[in-house]
Design an enzyme around this catalytic site. Structure first.
Site, short mmCIF file in Angstrom:
data_model
loop_
_atom_site.label_atom_id
_atom_site.label_comp_id
_atom_site.label_asym_id
_atom_site.label_seq_id
_atom_site.Cartn_x
_atom_site.Cartn_y
_atom_site.Cartn_z
N ASN A 350 0.84 -1.19 0.00
CA ASN A 350 0.00 0.00 0.00
C ASN A 350 0.88 1.25 0.00
OD1 ASN A 350 -1.79 2.17 1.70
ND2 ASN A 350 -3.07 0.79 0.48
N GLY A 393 -1.97 1.71 4.94
CA GLY A 393 -0.69 2.31 4.63
C GLY A 393 -0.80 3.72 4.08
N ARG A 395 -1.15 4.98 1.08
CA ARG A 395 -2.25 5.25 0.16
C ARG A 395 -3.57 5.34 0.90
NH1 ARG A 395 -6.26 3.46 -3.47
NH2 ARG A 395 -6.08 4.40 -5.54
N CYS A 396 -3.79 4.44 1.85
CA CYS A 396 -5.02 4.47 2.64
C CYS A 396 -5.20 5.80 3.37
CB CYS A 396 -5.02 3.35 3.67
SG CYS A 396 -5.14 1.69 3.01
N MET A 397 -4.09 6.40 3.79
CA MET A 397 -4.16 7.61 4.61
C MET A 397 -4.25 8.89 3.80
SD MET A 397 -1.56 6.87 7.78
CE MET A 397 -0.10 6.64 6.76
#
Length: 406
Positions: A350, A393, A395-397
């Site tokens: 990620n 990770g 990208r998620c944040m």
């Protein structure tokens, strides 16, 4: 100003983040499952790690905006503020009239709009409210400490909505716990002058669940969407219909639906598969083999989809739709089963691409990071002992709002 994201890798110009707040400190072991968390991060350290990511972004020319700031900016209008508070109370499941009144008065008394937004995010404890003179029977027996639940998943800003081209999918989240998070984007895209003319290609009141971590912009014409634990096939079909038949100025001609394992470790498509350069992708080795991938395009009827199963390996599919011959799949953990499982759990796949060949990664995934460097990728490493406890990770944040188009 609006939004424009037509790819995953071109220079990132503007991004939406949420710095973890007091909602993290309202996690307790007893209620982790209810709030979709596996562990309790240490807030101070999580904030410093998050600040490190924001610093990397800003040092690379990215404008960082924050979810609580944008929401607070629309609440200067007293009518919007009242609407927001009552909608928040209703979506939090507060039903007893006396409690509704007390929660409204408690929130409405907060003069600073940013503090108000943060209070709704953090959750309201029962002890924070003045005592109700007419306690209900439920009030006498209620042992749950919160009147409104905290929203600890908010720092994963990728999921509540997704930018597709110059439009957004305002998502219907998989769980009630997380669906409340979309209220902030709802108000931003209704009322903020920078974003209120943005078209929606999906809405939070639709029937079927879809989350932003499953949506990848492969090009101006092609998006990939994961059929995952949290995004249903029905939602993908509805998204495709909205794009193809109900949206002005849409450039998307193809939706690739990628079926991935339905488990928490493979929560979204972007936990197993992200683009890091023009022709390079990180990937969990367990999805390197044959996958079920379906191509959705316009059918012959006015609202009809053409759905075709693709009988190709993932690299061949990417090669076809990105019009490049030399697709490189970089396996998380170098393909070693034990390392791959460990670093996959800590979101080694990620990554957030800030420009072609430059990605933000967690420090703890050192095997995958070394492999990225061996493939010519420049890594921007951020600390990750606490942020990673939330199972997401870089990208998620992050929610890119603007990327260069070419």
């Amino acid at each position: 100003m609006g939004v424009v994201v037509r790819n995953e890798i071109m220079p990132l110009k503007k991004v939406l983040l949420h710095r973890p707040g007091k909602e993290i400190e309202n996690l307790t072991p007893e209620y982790l499952e209810r709030l979709l968390f596996d562990d309790i991060p240490w807030l101070e350290k999580a904030q410093s790690e998050h600040d490190a990511m924001a610093k990397v972004l800003e040092e690379n020319g990215v404008e960082v905006v924050y979810l609580d700031d944008l929401t607070a900016e629309v609440l200067h209008d007293s009518k919007v503020k009242e609407e927001f508070i009552y909608q928040f109370i209703a979506e939090a499941g507060v039903k007893y009239p006396g409690t509704v009144k007390r929660v409204y008065e408690y929130l409405n008394a907060i003069q600073d709009n940013k503090e108000l937004v943060r209070t709704t995010m953090a959750g309201i404890r029962r002890k924070d409210l003045p005592a109700d003179k007419q306690v209900s029977l439920a009030g006498f027996v209620q042992k749950y400490p919160f009147v409104t639940d905290p929203m600890p998943n908010l720092y994963f800003t990728r999921d509540p909505f997704a930018v597709i081209g110059d439009k957004i999918s305002l998502n219907k989240m998989y769980s009630v716990t997380r669906n409340r998070e979309t209220i902030y984007a709802d108000y931003i895209f209704k009322y903020h002058p920078d974003y209120n003319d943005t078209q929606k290609v999906y809405n939070r009141d639709f029937d079927n669940a879809i989350e932003g971590g499953d949506i990848l912009n492969l090009s101006a014409e092609v998006i990939a969407v994961g059929i995952s634990q949290r995004t249903t096939p029905e939602a993908i079909e509805e998204l495709a219909r909205q794009l193809f038949f109900k949206t002005e100025g849409n450039l998307i001609t193809t939706v690739l639906a990628i079926d991935i394992p339905k488990s928490r470790a493979y929560m979204h498509l972007d936990t197993v598969f992200t683009q890091v350069d023009y022709n390079k992708f990180t990937i969990h080795p367990h999805i390197q083999g044959p996958l079920q991938v379906f191509e959705l395009t316009k059918g012959e009827g006015s609202n009809e989809l053409k759905i075709e199963k693709l009988n190709m390996e993932l690299d061949k599919i990417l090669s076809t739709y990105l019009h490049t011959e030399d697709i490189v799949l970089i396996p998380c953990g170098g393909g070693d089963d034990i390392v791959a499982e460990r670093e996959q759990w800590n979101d080694g796949s990620n990554t957030l691409c800030i420009k072609p060949g430059h990605v933000i990664v967690y420090s703890r995934n050192y095997i995958t990071n070394e492999l990225l460097e061996q493939h010519g990728i420049t890594i921007h490493v951020i600390p990750s002992s606490e942020l990673s406890r939330g199972r997401g990770g870089p990208r998620c944040m992050s929610m890119p709002l603007l990327r260069e188009e070419k």
